[in-house]
Design a protein around this motif. Sequence first.
Motif, PDB file in Angstrom:
ATOM      1  N   HIS A 130       0.898  -1.462  -0.054  1.00 38.91           N
ATOM      2  CA  HIS A 130      -0.076   0.075  -0.085  1.00 38.91           C
ATOM      3  C   HIS A 130       0.873   1.273   0.017  1.00 38.91           C
ATOM      4  O   HIS A 130       0.601   2.202  -0.912  1.00 38.91           O
ATOM      5  N   ASP A 150      -9.399   3.734  -6.943  1.00 43.83           N
ATOM      6  CA  ASP A 150      -9.005   2.764  -6.005  1.00 43.83           C
ATOM      7  C   ASP A 150      -9.573   2.747  -4.548  1.00 43.83           C
ATOM      8  O   ASP A 150     -10.003   3.658  -4.032  1.00 43.83           O
ATOM      9  N   SER A 151      -9.740   1.518  -4.117  1.00 50.45           N
ATOM     10  CA  SER A 151     -10.323   1.281  -2.772  1.00 50.45           C
ATOM     11  C   SER A 151      -9.579   2.036  -1.732  1.00 50.45           C
ATOM     12  O   SER A 151      -9.924   2.354  -0.646  1.00 50.45           O
ATOM     13  N   HIS A 152      -8.171   2.148  -1.753  1.00 47.86           N
ATOM     14  CA  HIS A 152      -7.395   2.753  -0.664  1.00 47.86           C
ATOM     15  C   HIS A 152      -7.486   4.349  -1.002  1.00 47.86           C
ATOM     16  O   HIS A 152      -7.080   4.859  -2.030  1.00 47.86           O
ATOM     17  N   TYR A 153      -8.045   4.888  -0.041  1.00 45.86           N
ATOM     18  CA  TYR A 153      -8.246   6.558   0.023  1.00 45.86           C
ATOM     19  C   TYR A 153      -7.008   7.143  -0.553  1.00 45.86           C
ATOM     20  O   TYR A 153      -7.055   8.111  -1.407  1.00 45.86           O
ATOM     21  N   HIS A 154      -5.757   6.920   0.131  1.00 48.36           N
ATOM     22  CA  HIS A 154      -4.495   7.728  -0.268  1.00 48.36           C
ATOM     23  C   HIS A 154      -3.987   7.318  -1.496  1.00 48.36           C
ATOM     24  O   HIS A 154      -3.399   8.260  -2.090  1.00 48.36           O
ATOM     25  N   ALA A 172      -6.091   6.844  -4.338  1.00 50.84           N
ATOM     26  CA  ALA A 172      -6.940   7.640  -4.827  1.00 50.84           C
ATOM     27  C   ALA A 172      -6.355   9.202  -4.903  1.00 50.84           C
ATOM     28  O   ALA A 172      -6.645   9.823  -5.831  1.00 50.84           O
ATOM     29  N   HIS A 173      -6.283   9.579  -3.671  1.00 52.58           N
ATOM     30  CA  HIS A 173      -6.160  11.201  -3.381  1.00 52.58           C
ATOM     31  C   HIS A 173      -4.889  11.571  -4.283  1.00 52.58           C
ATOM     32  O   HIS A 173      -4.858  12.473  -4.706  1.00 52.58           O
ATOM     33  N   PRO A 227     -16.571   8.107  -4.896  1.00 56.39           N
ATOM     34  CA  PRO A 227     -15.431   8.544  -4.320  1.00 56.39           C
ATOM     35  C   PRO A 227     -14.551   9.194  -5.323  1.00 56.39           C
ATOM     36  O   PRO A 227     -13.727  10.194  -5.163  1.00 56.39           O
ATOM     37  N   SER A 254     -15.279  12.440  -6.083  1.00 57.61           N
ATOM     38  CA  SER A 254     -15.013  13.455  -5.048  1.00 57.61           C
ATOM     39  C   SER A 254     -13.474  13.744  -5.166  1.00 57.61           C
ATOM     40  O   SER A 254     -13.098  14.957  -4.951  1.00 57.61           O
ATOM     41  N   HIS A 255     -12.628  12.669  -5.191  1.00 53.17           N
ATOM     42  CA  HIS A 255     -11.075  12.962  -5.152  1.00 53.17           C
ATOM     43  C   HIS A 255     -10.856  13.851  -6.411  1.00 53.17           C
ATOM     44  O   HIS A 255     -10.115  15.147  -6.366  1.00 53.17           O
ATOM     45  N   GLU A 290     -12.134  17.517  -5.754  1.00 48.23           N
ATOM     46  CA  GLU A 290     -11.214  18.356  -4.860  1.00 48.23           C
ATOM     47  C   GLU A 290      -9.824  18.556  -5.508  1.00 48.23           C
ATOM     48  O   GLU A 290      -9.482  19.712  -5.362  1.00 48.23           O
TER      49      GLU A 290
END
Lengths: 367, 124
Positions: A276, A304-308, A310-311, A339, A342-343, A346
């Motif tokens: 990760h 991607d399912s991992h927030y960071h 995708a962010h 999501p 949203s990313h 932002e």
Amino acid sequence: MNTAQLVSLSIAVLAVAVVLLGLVIVTGRALNRQRERRDARLSADVRPLLMELIGGDGGDEISEPLLLLAALDERVWRAVEPSAISMLGKVSGNARVALVRLLEQRGLARTASRDLSGLSAVRRAVAAHVLGLLGHAEAAFPLVRMLSDRNPEVRAAAVRGLGQVGAAGAAGPIISSMTGGRVPFQLVAQALIRLGPKARPALVETLSDGDPAKRAVAVEVLGLTGAVENARALVDVLAGDSSADVRVRAARALGRLGTPVCLDALIHATGPDHPHAVRVEAASALGDLGSPRAVPTLQQLLADSHYHVAHNAARSLARLGKPATAALTETVAERAGTPAASHAWEALAIQDLQAGRLPRLPAPAAR
Amino acid sequence: MATVLVAEDDADIRDLIIFKLEQTGHAVIAVGDGLSALKLAHEQSPEIVLLDVMMPGMSGIDVCRALRQDPETAGLPIILLTARAQESDVETGLTAGADDYIVKPFSPRVLADRVHSVLARTRA
């Protein structure tokens, strides 16, 4: 002598001791102040001469102040010496050359070399610091010996000094000084950065060292010093190092280097079979690298399912120019309510704010 | 030549800058902190300002921004003196409105040349 008398005597002795101690402190401070005032006065008289030496343009112009300063009475020189030494690290070019000449004539290098074997750790550390500032190649060997000094401050001064001296052969010993945390990572990295390309052979060799901290510093420095010729070695580290921390640093380094081979390796490192932390850093490094070829991969990572992951992918896209901005806008429009949208929104909003305008797209509805 | 306002908290560097700029014919007003620099920029009307980035209280970047925001001083040429050679720091300085920057350690001659060329550019 009864108890009461003993107590009285003790109190009297204690009072006398306190008074004596107070007198010693007050006298010491007064003497110090007096010495400081005298040094300031002596230094103020000579300071214009020092400025003339440093501020001159070299050649004949400096010869007169150099001669005068070199011939100063020892007491006067001691007052101005700290300023001269401190200026060494603040000026470059002819100003530095003139200062080094003066300090050599005053025997500073000789004194510092002798002080390296002194009993006081402060004296040894100051000596290592001064030798580094003077930048003499012949100081490299004694400074390498100081890397195994029992005092951490002396070891730190020796590492910094070796970086300043710039001897190619110092890279290996500098890296070895990290063993067991004897010298902090940051100091070693800074010294190696100062060595520049001369350190690269030792850094590449360190990439296969058994100590992950040493591999990490090698990776970091290769990235920071733009070692594009070593990009393939870093790609191998990113793909297969046993330490996730080293791989994360390799991703960051490849983003800085920015060659085509780096791009492919970073795109690959965003894949789901990588740890990760490595994927998060690779997504960010693709933004540093700055190639529009990364846009399709980064757009996919928005979901991607991992927030960071995708962010960071969104933030990287915001840095990759028009095709990437178009990809972000498309994601906001076509994947509304997810999501990924949203990313993307932002990242676009931050891009707008950084450009000094309000976000162009309306904020997505709260989920 | 020109009146140069210098804000630098390191006395050694400040004295050296004063010496070099006076040697090249400029009049120098020197202070050791950002707030005094901001005050003197209004009171003394210098033709160019030299600001150290890292100063106690108000940084050189903050002073630069404040000078640019004030219509009275917005057009003053500003050079930043920074110990940081990182691209992002230089970018921050230039975004804040600086005309040029000098990285420490610096050559006094280069500093004098830089002051001269920024002045020439803004006078043209």
